[in-house]
Design an enzyme around this catalytic site. Structure first.
Site, PDB file in Angstrom:
ATOM      1  N   GLU A  87      74.225  27.187  26.176  1.00  0.00           N
ATOM      2  CA  GLU A  87      72.917  27.395  25.535  1.00  0.00           C
ATOM      3  C   GLU A  87      72.998  28.417  24.401  1.00  0.00           C
ATOM      4  OE1 GLU A  87      70.030  28.149  28.645  1.00  0.00           O
ATOM      5  OE2 GLU A  87      69.843  26.014  29.048  1.00  0.00           O
ATOM      6  N   GLU A 136      71.901  19.793  32.300  1.00  0.00           N
ATOM      7  CA  GLU A 136      71.221  20.498  33.392  1.00  0.00           C
ATOM      8  C   GLU A 136      69.859  19.846  33.590  1.00  0.00           C
ATOM      9  OE1 GLU A 136      71.056  24.753  32.792  1.00  0.00           O
ATOM     10  OE2 GLU A 136      73.109  24.815  32.028  1.00  0.00           O
TER      11      GLU A 136
HETATM   12  C1  GAL Z   1      69.946  27.425  31.993  1.00  0.00           C
HETATM   13  C2  GAL Z   1      71.365  27.931  31.840  1.00  0.00           C
HETATM   14  C3  GAL Z   1      72.084  27.974  33.165  1.00  0.00           C
HETATM   15  C4  GAL Z   1      71.231  28.607  34.190  1.00  0.00           C
HETATM   16  C5  GAL Z   1      69.901  27.893  34.291  1.00  0.00           C
HETATM   17  C6  GAL Z   1      68.995  28.540  35.298  1.00  0.00           C
HETATM   18  O1  GAL Z   1      69.167  27.837  30.922  1.00  0.00           O
HETATM   19  O2  GAL Z   1      72.102  27.130  30.984  1.00  0.00           O
HETATM   20  O3  GAL Z   1      73.274  28.720  33.011  1.00  0.00           O
HETATM   21  O4  GAL Z   1      71.044  29.934  33.829  1.00  0.00           O
HETATM   22  O5  GAL Z   1      69.268  27.931  33.059  1.00  0.00           O
HETATM   23  O6  GAL Z   1      68.532  29.785  34.888  1.00  0.00           O
END
Ligand code: GAL
Ligand code: ZN
Length: 661
Positions: free
Chosen positions: A144, A304
């Site tokens: 990110e 994700e």
């Molecule tokens: C995303 C990030 C992950 C994890 C997830 C939950 O933004 O890429 O590493 O932090 O959120 O917070």
């Protein structure tokens, strides 16, 4: 079968004895890929130069035995403590001039040469190690980029880079002084080396300087990513490179970043605690998928996808049974070829203890596990057929990161944001089941029947001409308030009244305007009075006809929305922010005049969207509610499995296909 489902996996958070159980459970659930290692620099290099990849290799190999492939993340979003102790200058400086410290993540300056050298060393070793491992298929660079720290660093290394960037752009300090309007408040510079990073001032900021700073920060992040991409490309020519984007996030221009990548990935948390409850409005999630598809004009991955309660210190709502699957298939419907769930198992330690995964802390498979297993069993087999395919919308919305920056610098109205304004337009199409593409303002518009270009604030002659060409050739264009106000360097244009030359296209001029602040206003459209917000352009007709007039203010009866036939096309101008009702009715009218088709009719929370291959159109109908829903399709589609009844169970997803002749 290609890869369509996966999970984000952190074997380093669990004892080795558990890994095999995880691999088995994953396999049974339909997992074909994992992403690993993007936050484990310390574990891979506990002391400078002492590499320990054996645990990761062990995990990659074990998963590969179960047929599960790996995407490796480079761990550069969290450099280890030993590095920062040795080189404290890697830690970024904030706008107050304070150094930010170790203990969270993103504690790095992306300009810092020492940090770059560490990255080069590490990424070279890591990519050499895994280049020929049969379990590894690709890489995610960093994590990110732009999250938390992108335009944060005000250090001297960043200052020097900014100076170089400005020198390249302007060549002579006189040109910069002119472009930044430094005659105002005695802000002139004698030489480039005087220009600082934007530390806090006593009061006020120079809007042109801030626009350059934001663009510079974006370029810096792209350069930072390229630093790693170049190494991986050389060492691992058979692996793909991607990056996990954050929807509409703007710290880095995602179009520019996309040029380095084989495909883009996205992170989606529709019920993150920061969204309005119980979850982000559906049209916002849908718009985010559509903008992500636009970044490379290609299908994408979800790296994700939310799989449980999302939150750190504060938690969001628990997704209802079936809802996670509906969100996952929403991703697919909008162009995702693969969905990777975050995360496999809820972590027992650290900041994200309550950011829930598919398995809970106990590691016991439960309701969510069963739900996702059912999802992969139901859909994975069909997904090869439309892999690589794109939707084919008749409507486009113009999106430009620089316009976004300009409104962040000067929002005009305390609640006006560029992206939220885009959502308002998008929503009206979404709820009418009309698919939308996002396009850049330099893209060919001619394939679209209707183009919406909100807030075209920064204007250059080429873009004006682009809009003229589109309309002249039969296009239908909607322009809005705050069009043609500024030049490319964020100075107000003075050669004509608003909206500049586009006034000829729209058949109007705008001698005055009003910012409504907390007041609301009204317009009359047809026989009805509607709510409007934020802004009123006081429009004078110069050949256009008025479609709607203000019903409030001293400018009552002046046009608020206009229509101008221009050559073969039509240019509409909306001088205000329509409330939802007016927006719906205007969009109804625009689509009718542009002959844009809708996919069907149903409740707002029933989503319809298509992806097209050369011989077929795949239609997804998704019920995002926990109620039964009925719907009606426009046109004949064959249901891929089951009986076509135009009826949906709670959170049900139905897949249809139409063969092209
Ligand atoms: C995303 C990030 C992950 C994890 C997830 C939950 O933004 O890429 O590493 O932090 O959120 O917070
Ligand atoms: Zn810095």
């Amino acid at each position: 079968m290609s890869i369509h489902f996966g999970v984000d996996y952190y074997p380093e958070h669990w004892e080795r004895e558990r890994w095999e159980t995880d691999a088995k459970l994953m396999k049974e659930m339909g997992v074909q890929v994992v992403r690993m290692a993007e936050f484990s620099w310390f574990k891979m290099e506990p002391q400078e130069g002492e590499f320990h990849f054996e645990w990761l290799e062990d995990a990659v190999n074990l998963l590969n035995q179960y047929g599960i492939k790996t995407i490796l993340g480079t761990p550069t979003a969290a450099p280890p403590k030993w590095m920062l102790d040795k080189n404290p200058e890697i830690q970024p400086i904030d706008r107050e001039g304070r150094r930010r410290r170790f203990g969270g993540r993103h504690h790095d300056c992306q300009s810092n040469e020492v940090y770059r050298a560490h990255i080069k060393r590490f990424v070279t070793a890591m990519s050499e190690k895994f280049a020929d491992n049969p379990g590894v298929i690709g890489w995610q660079i960093d994590n990110e980029l732009g999250n938390s720290h992108a335009d944060l660093c005000m250090c001297n290394a960043c200052r020097l880079n900014f100076e170089k960037w400005l020198l390249r752009k302007y060549g002579k300090i006189e040109r910069l002084n002119e472009a930044w309007g430094t005659a105002f408040w005695s802000q002139g510079y004698n030489k480039f080396s005087q220009i600082g990073t934007p530390l806090v001032t006593v009061v006020g900021e120079n809007p042109s300087a801030m626009l350059d700073w934001k663009c510079f920060c974006s370029d810096l992040i792209v350069d930072f990513a390229k630093w790693q991409a170049d190494i991986i490309r050389e060492k691992c020519p058979n692996h793909f490179i991607t990056h996990n984007y954050m929807c509409f996030d703007d710290k880095v221009n995602y179009y520019d970043l996309g040029e380095l990548l084989d495909f883009v990935s996205n992170d989606v948390y529709p019920a993150g605690h920061w969204h309005p409850q119980p979850h982000q409005p559906l049209y916002e999630t849908a718009a985010a998928h559509d903008v992500v598809r636009s970044y490379k004009k290609q299908p994408f991955w979800i790296m994700e996808q939310q799989s449980g309660i999302a939150g750190w210190e504060i938690m969001g709502r628990l997704p209802k049974p079936g809802q996670i699957s509906a969100w996952a298939m929403q991703s697919v419907a909008h162009g995702a070829d693969a969905v990777v769930f975050f995360r496999w198992r809820t972590c027992a330690m650290g900041t994200e203890q309550f950011w829930h995964g598919i398995l809970g802390h106990s590691g016991k498979p439960g309701r969510v596990y069963d739900e996702i297993k059912h999802l992969t069993e139901t859909f994975a087999k069909h997904m090869d057929a439309f892999e690589g395919s794109m939707p084919n919308p008749e409507v486009a919305i113009v999106y430009n990161v620089r316009q976004n920056y300009a409104f962040q610098i000067q929002p005009h109205h305390p609640k006006l944001t560029y992206v939220k304004e885009i959502y308002k337009y998008y929503r009206a199409f979404y709820e009418k089941k009309i698919p939308v593409d996002f396009v850049q303002d330099t893209d060919d518009l001619s394939k679209y029947k209707l183009v919406i270009a909100p807030l075209q604030f920064l204007m250059i002659p080429e873009l004006e001409q682009h809009y003229f060409d589109y309309v002249e050739n039969g296009g239908h264009l909607v322009l809005t308030m705050r069009t043609g106000v500024k030049d490319a360097t964020n100075l107000c244009m003075t050669d004509r009244e608003l909206p500049g030359r586009l006034g000829d296209l729209c058949g109007i001029t705008i001698p005055e305007y009003d910012c409504l602040l907390e007041a609301t206003g009204g317009v009359l459209y047809g026989k009805k009075e509607y709510l409007i917000k934020k802004w009123c352009d006081l429009i004078e007709l110069k050949g256009a006809r008025s479609l709607a007039e203000y019903s409030t203010g001293f400018y009552k009866q002046l046009p608020a929305v206009t229509e101008n036939k221009y050559e073969k096309g039509i240019a509409w101008y909306i001088g205000t922010e329509p409330g939802n009702d007016l927006m719906e009715d205007l969009v109804e009218y625009f689509t009718r005049r542009s002959d844009v088709a809708t996919l069907g009719t149903a409740a707002d929370e029933v989503e319809m969207i298509t992806r097209e291959t050369s011989d077929s159109i795949w239609l997804f109908v998704i019920n995002h509610t926990d109620d039964e829903q009925v719907y009606h399709l426009h046109g004949w589609y064959e249901m891929v499995e089951g009986e076509r009844e135009e009826f949906l169970q709670p959170f049900e997803v139905q897949l249809f296909v139409k063969r092209k002749k």
